[in-house]
Enzyme design. Sequence first.
Site, PDB file in Angstrom:
ATOM      1  CG  ASN A  14      -2.181  -0.816   0.948  1.00 39.54           C
ATOM      2  OD1 ASN A  14      -3.049  -0.427   0.167  1.00 39.54           O
ATOM      3  ND2 ASN A  14      -2.258  -1.990   1.562  1.00 39.54           N
ATOM      4  CG  MET A  86       0.831  -5.431  11.680  1.00 46.13           C
ATOM      5  SD  MET A  86      -0.864  -5.558  11.067  1.00 46.13           S
ATOM      6  CE  MET A  86      -1.399  -7.021  11.940  1.00 46.13           C
ATOM      7  CG  HIS A 105      -9.855  -3.493   8.360  1.00 48.07           C
ATOM      8  ND1 HIS A 105      -9.030  -4.085   9.289  1.00 48.07           N
ATOM      9  CD2 HIS A 105     -10.933  -4.310   8.240  1.00 48.07           C
ATOM     10  CE1 HIS A 105      -9.591  -5.203   9.719  1.00 48.07           C
ATOM     11  NE2 HIS A 105     -10.748  -5.368   9.104  1.00 48.07           N
TER      12      HIS A 105
HETATM   13  C1  GRF Z   1      -3.151  -4.792   3.964  1.00 44.60           C
HETATM   14  O1  GRF Z   1      -3.970  -5.875   3.663  1.00 44.60           O
HETATM   15  C2  GRF Z   1      -3.911  -3.784   4.804  1.00 44.60           C
HETATM   16  O2  GRF Z   1      -5.261  -3.704   4.485  1.00 44.60           O
HETATM   17  C3  GRF Z   1      -3.725  -4.332   6.189  1.00 44.60           C
HETATM   18  O3  GRF Z   1      -2.402  -4.808   6.212  1.00 44.60           O
HETATM   19  C4  GRF Z   1      -2.008  -5.177   4.894  1.00 44.60           C
HETATM   20  C5  GRF Z   1      -0.744  -4.438   4.580  1.00 44.60           C
HETATM   21  O4  GRF Z   1      -0.177  -4.843   3.368  1.00 44.60           O
HETATM   22  N1  GRF Z   1      -3.993  -3.326   7.170  1.00 44.60           N
HETATM   23  P1  GRF Z   1       1.010  -4.005   2.729  1.00 44.60           P
HETATM   24  O5  GRF Z   1       2.138  -3.962   3.767  1.00 44.60           O
HETATM   25  O6  GRF Z   1       0.517  -2.642   2.401  1.00 44.60           O
HETATM   26  O7  GRF Z   1       1.425  -4.780   1.515  1.00 44.60           O
END
Ligand code: GRF
Length: 208
Positions: A14, A86, A105
Amino acid sequence: MKRVAVLISGRGSNLSALIAAQDASYKIILVISNVEGAGGLEKARAAGIATAVVPHGGKSRETFDAELDAALRAAGAELVVLAGFMRMLGEDFLTAFRGRVINIHPALLPAFPGLHVHKQTFDAGVKIAGCTVHFVDTGVDTGPIIAQAAVPVHEDDDVEALRARILAEEHRLLPAVVRAIAEHRVVVEDRKVRVLAAARTGEVLRSI
Ligand code: GRF
């Protein structure tokens, strides 16, 4: 130009989407990870973005939050995006950054908050899944919903297929919301958040 900080704990896909979508409306000025060696840190560095590691181990919530707060203030962050971060943030931190912290999320909240979201979704047998961008409050994925995107759950899906389909929508939705906030198009009335019409042709923020 909105000064955006992104908080991560992992691979940072992301974050990559946010980096790629930067334009005149927002700029990522800092990426913070609570996990040393998180893949997203390297993605940030490769894009020339400042990074910081703020480990949480062996610290009180208050100390960890205060370190984050200090790093964000020093960088002049105006918006904080949790993208696979997290850790829970405490009340003092969220009060200080009130209305300026958002999270992505991988479910259609308020369904399936918390952890192991894709498995929860898959096991529930729902036919529609998706992702949510919301303001962060002190609860677990309970803050006001800004935008959501839906995807179908196919009969022959497994958890990984579903995860990938949702993730593709996350990568579209999160930058669109950050841009909308940066362009002052997000209006909050208690739990109800309105995203005003796109300022530019071609930008679509789907909400269901
Ligand atoms: C994603 O699925 C987001 O929705 C969740 O954690 C994951 C993070 O993935 N909160 P990335 O590190 O962005 O690849």
